[in-house]
Design a protein around this motif. Structure first.
Motif, PDB file in Angstrom:
ATOM      1  N   TYR A  16       0.849  -1.296   0.429  1.00 10.77           N
ATOM      2  CA  TYR A  16      -0.209  -0.474   0.259  1.00 10.77           C
ATOM      3  C   TYR A  16       1.110   1.053   0.000  1.00 10.77           C
ATOM      4  CZ  TYR A  16      -3.343  -2.766   1.411  1.00 10.77           C
ATOM      5  OH  TYR A  16      -4.430  -4.918   2.368  1.00 10.77           O
ATOM      6  N   PHE A  19       4.132   1.246   2.326  1.00  6.99           N
ATOM      7  CA  PHE A  19       4.322   0.075   2.813  1.00  6.99           C
ATOM      8  C   PHE A  19       4.105  -1.428   2.361  1.00  6.99           C
ATOM      9  CE2 PHE A  19       1.925  -2.495   6.226  1.00  6.99           C
ATOM     10  CZ  PHE A  19       2.204  -2.581   6.871  1.00  6.99           C
ATOM     11  N   THR A  40      -1.327 -12.094  13.860  1.00  6.44           N
ATOM     12  CA  THR A  40      -1.575 -11.876  14.972  1.00  6.44           C
ATOM     13  C   THR A  40      -2.056 -10.117  14.110  1.00  6.44           C
ATOM     14  OG1 THR A  40       0.461 -10.576  14.060  1.00  6.44           O
ATOM     15  CG2 THR A  40       0.611 -11.822  16.024  1.00  6.44           C
ATOM     16  N   ASN A  41      -2.442  -8.928  14.478  1.00  6.56           N
ATOM     17  CA  ASN A  41      -3.494  -8.325  14.342  1.00  6.56           C
ATOM     18  C   ASN A  41      -2.726  -7.126  13.385  1.00  6.56           C
ATOM     19  OD1 ASN A  41      -5.159  -7.134  17.292  1.00  6.56           O
ATOM     20  ND2 ASN A  41      -6.498  -8.340  15.181  1.00  6.56           N
ATOM     21  N   GLY A  42      -2.502  -6.717  12.352  1.00  5.62           N
ATOM     22  CA  GLY A  42      -2.124  -6.033  11.159  1.00  5.62           C
ATOM     23  C   GLY A  42      -1.588  -7.186  10.080  1.00  5.62           C
ATOM     24  N   ALA A  43      -1.306  -8.788  10.460  1.00  2.00           N
ATOM     25  CA  ALA A  43      -0.476  -9.473   9.901  1.00  2.00           C
ATOM     26  C   ALA A  43      -0.564  -9.351   8.391  1.00  2.00           C
ATOM     27  CB  ALA A  43      -0.629 -10.634  10.501  1.00  2.00           C
ATOM     28  N   GLY A  44      -2.069  -9.194   8.017  1.00  2.00           N
ATOM     29  CA  GLY A  44      -2.149  -9.030   5.864  1.00  2.00           C
ATOM     30  C   GLY A  44      -2.956 -10.509   6.192  1.00  2.00           C
ATOM     31  N   LYS A  45      -3.535 -10.659   6.722  1.00  3.26           N
ATOM     32  CA  LYS A  45      -4.995 -12.417   6.400  1.00  3.26           C
ATOM     33  C   LYS A  45      -5.291 -11.343   5.703  1.00  3.26           C
ATOM     34  CE  LYS A  45      -5.542 -12.163  11.080  1.00  3.26           C
ATOM     35  NZ  LYS A  45      -4.845 -11.627  11.515  1.00  3.26           N
ATOM     36  N   THR A  46      -6.114 -10.380   6.360  1.00 11.87           N
ATOM     37  CA  THR A  46      -7.568  -9.779   5.105  1.00 11.87           C
ATOM     38  C   THR A  46      -6.752  -9.155   3.201  1.00 11.87           C
ATOM     39  OG1 THR A  46      -8.285  -8.779   7.075  1.00 11.87           O
ATOM     40  CG2 THR A  46      -9.050  -7.761   4.737  1.00 11.87           C
ATOM     41  N   SER A  47      -5.591  -8.611   4.058  1.00  9.66           N
ATOM     42  CA  SER A  47      -4.792  -8.006   2.366  1.00  9.66           C
ATOM     43  C   SER A  47      -4.855  -9.529   1.692  1.00  9.66           C
ATOM     44  CB  SER A  47      -3.726  -7.657   2.513  1.00  9.66           C
ATOM     45  OG  SER A  47      -3.860  -6.496   3.803  1.00  9.66           O
ATOM     46  N   HIS A 189     -10.244 -15.029  15.042  1.00  4.82           N
ATOM     47  CA  HIS A 189      -9.178 -14.810  16.697  1.00  4.82           C
ATOM     48  C   HIS A 189      -9.479 -15.532  18.057  1.00  4.82           C
ATOM     49  CE1 HIS A 189      -7.171 -11.686  15.383  1.00  4.82           C
ATOM     50  NE2 HIS A 189      -7.966 -10.901  14.564  1.00  4.82           N
TER      51      HIS A 189
HETATM   52  N1  LIG Z   1      -6.041   0.240   2.628  1.00  8.86           N
HETATM   53  C1  LIG Z   1      -4.444   0.339   3.171  1.00  8.86           C
HETATM   54  N2  LIG Z   1      -3.703   1.567   3.103  1.00  8.86           N
HETATM   55  C2  LIG Z   1      -2.557   1.117   3.577  1.00  8.86           C
HETATM   56  N3  LIG Z   1      -2.622   0.270   5.066  1.00  8.86           N
HETATM   57  C3  LIG Z   1      -3.828  -0.601   5.252  1.00  8.86           C
HETATM   58  C4  LIG Z   1      -4.507  -0.239   3.999  1.00  8.86           C
HETATM   59  N4  LIG Z   1      -5.082  -1.258   4.564  1.00  8.86           N
HETATM   60  C5  LIG Z   1      -4.324  -2.909   5.432  1.00  8.86           C
HETATM   61  N5  LIG Z   1      -3.653  -2.109   5.412  1.00  8.86           N
HETATM   62  C6  LIG Z   1      -2.334  -2.059   6.426  1.00  8.86           C
HETATM   63  O1  LIG Z   1      -1.805  -3.385   5.902  1.00  8.86           O
HETATM   64  C7  LIG Z   1      -1.461  -4.317   7.364  1.00  8.86           C
HETATM   65  C8  LIG Z   1      -1.906  -5.814   6.741  1.00  8.86           C
HETATM   66  O2  LIG Z   1      -3.468  -5.230   6.746  1.00  8.86           O
HETATM   67  P1  LIG Z   1      -4.826  -6.119   6.959  1.00  8.86           P
HETATM   68  O3  LIG Z   1      -6.012  -6.152   7.718  1.00  8.86           O
HETATM   69  O4  LIG Z   1      -4.840  -7.115   5.553  1.00  8.86           O
HETATM   70  O5  LIG Z   1      -4.403  -8.068   8.678  1.00  8.86           O
HETATM   71  P2  LIG Z   1      -4.994  -8.289   9.276  1.00  8.86           P
HETATM   72  O6  LIG Z   1      -3.690  -9.231   9.533  1.00  8.86           O
HETATM   73  O7  LIG Z   1      -6.759  -8.669   8.432  1.00  8.86           O
HETATM   74  O8  LIG Z   1      -5.051  -7.972  10.767  1.00  8.86           O
HETATM   75  P3  LIG Z   1      -6.538  -8.130  11.409  1.00  8.86           P
HETATM   76  O9  LIG Z   1      -6.271  -9.171  12.235  1.00  8.86           O
HETATM   77  O10 LIG Z   1      -6.151  -6.889  13.145  1.00  8.86           O
HETATM   78  O11 LIG Z   1      -7.618  -7.788  11.284  1.00  8.86           O
HETATM   79  C9  LIG Z   1      -1.910  -3.318   8.480  1.00  8.86           C
HETATM   80  O12 LIG Z   1      -0.127  -2.979   8.651  1.00  8.86           O
HETATM   81  C10 LIG Z   1      -2.697  -2.612   7.674  1.00  8.86           C
HETATM   82  O13 LIG Z   1      -2.999  -1.164   8.855  1.00  8.86           O
END
Ligand SMILES: Nc1ncnc2c1ncn2[C@@H]1O[C@H](COP(=O)(O)OP(=O)(O)OP(=O)(O)O)[C@@H](O)[C@H]1O
Length: 294
Positions: A16, A19, A40-47, A189
């Motif tokens: 992103y 980042f 962990t939170n923000g690990a990148g799973k959703t992405s 989680h």
């Molecule tokens: N649209 C975006 N623009 C900038 N950074 C982003 C964007 N979407 C996600 N991020 C960042 O990318 C990283 C991974 O986010 P993601 O949502 O994939 O994590 P996650 O593992 O699903 O987290 P959680 O368990 O907290 O839901 C995080 O640091 C988040 O802040």
């Protein structure tokens, strides 16, 4: 059985701006597997899952679903069901209308009454979405995700906000899907659910897959624990304690059964009563804590 994985993620990178949210991520999910992608939170799973679901292009690397680029919607989407964390239902539609409408978009066939039944929403069939409780919305989400028994279902935090009966019912419905050969990708989680349900688990941390394997493979990397207390002036036990504080002992061991046997034999022979004895294998929580602290 085909050997082509249902999901094949190969050296995926996602950025992103400056980042890097996902770095050099590779994993595969086979047909009929329940794969839990945890982290962990923000690990990148959703992405990562957004990319696998075809909503987001990789910055580099490749993602294949059923051997195809998931952005080829016409080929891949009819075989997928997705339960998102945030549902996008129209608040004015009733529960039955929502299932019928979203179901019709999947190009699969199903019986709306069957779906109302398995999600215990029959009594709410004519209720508008805006009037559902949080747990009922989650169940509606599940009903639409599994409409027509897709070959691949994504469950994103499926049991958040569900009471125990609804959780059990959801997992029963997942078991039925698995009997039909459906592949499931779970994010949650609730580590206990993943520990009970997943065939394999991928643990993500800071954009990479930190560990991957069955629960047994993951927990084998950390020692099991024995905890107990000793009365004042008791002799010292015959095992090396990892920690001892105020008569409470913690022993970490890769030989749980043998060490427990030694400890209990010693206690018996020495007429020592072990207070609040606890012994157990490593849990997924412990593995998780270890990656968070690394
Ligand atoms: N649209 C975006 N623009 C900038 N950074 C982003 C964007 N979407 C996600 N991020 C960042 O990318 C990283 C991974 O986010 P993601 O949502 O994939 O994590 P996650 O593992 O699903 O987290 P959680 O368990 O907290 O839901 C995080 O640091 C988040 O802040």
């Amino acid at each position: 059985m085909s050997t082509t994985p249902v999901i094949d993620v190969d050296h995926l990178n996602l950025t992103y701006g400056d980042f890097q949210a996902v770095r050099d991520l590779s994993f595969q999910v086979g047909r009929g597997e329940l794969y839990a992608l945890l982290g962990t939170n923000g690990a990148g799973k959703t992405s990562t899952l957004e990319t696998v679901e075809g909503h987001r292009p990789p910055s580099s690397g490749t993602v294949r679903v059923f051997g195809k680029d998931p952005r080829e919607r016409a080929a891949v989407r009819p075989r997928m069901g997705i339960m998102l964390q945030e549902s996008g239902f129209s608040p004015d539609l009733t529960v039955r209308e929502s299932i019928r409408l979203i179901g019709s978009l999947t190009q699969r066939n199903d019986n709306v009454e069957r779906l109302l039944g398995i999600t215990d929403l029959t009594r709410k069939a004519t209720t508008r979405v805006s009037q559902l409780s949080g747990g009922e919305k989650r169940r509606l989400d599940f009903a639409t995700a599994v409409y027509g028994t897709p070959d691949l279902v994504f469950l994103d935090e499926p049991t958040t906000g569900l009471d125990i009966q609804s959780r059990d019912a959801l997992w029963n419905a997942v078991d039925r899907l698995r009997e039909d050969g459906t592949t499931i990708v779970l994010t949650t989680h609730y580590l206990e659910e993943a520990q009970q349900r997943a065939d394999r688990i991928g643990l993500m941390h800071q954009g990479t897959l930190n560990r991957e394997g069955t629960v047994a493979e993951l927990t084998r990397t950390l020692p099991a624990t024995i905890r107990f207390g000793l009365p004042p002036h008791a002799p010292m036990p015959p095992l090396q304690a990892t920690r001892e504080e105020d008569g409470r002992f913690l022993i970490e061991t890769f030989g749980l059964q043998k060490d427990l046997h030694t400890l209990l034999g010693w206690a018996q022979d020495s007429a020592v009563e072990l207070a609040e004895l606890e012994a157990g294998p490593t849990r997924l929580d412990d593995v998780f804590r270890a990656i968070g602290n690394a």
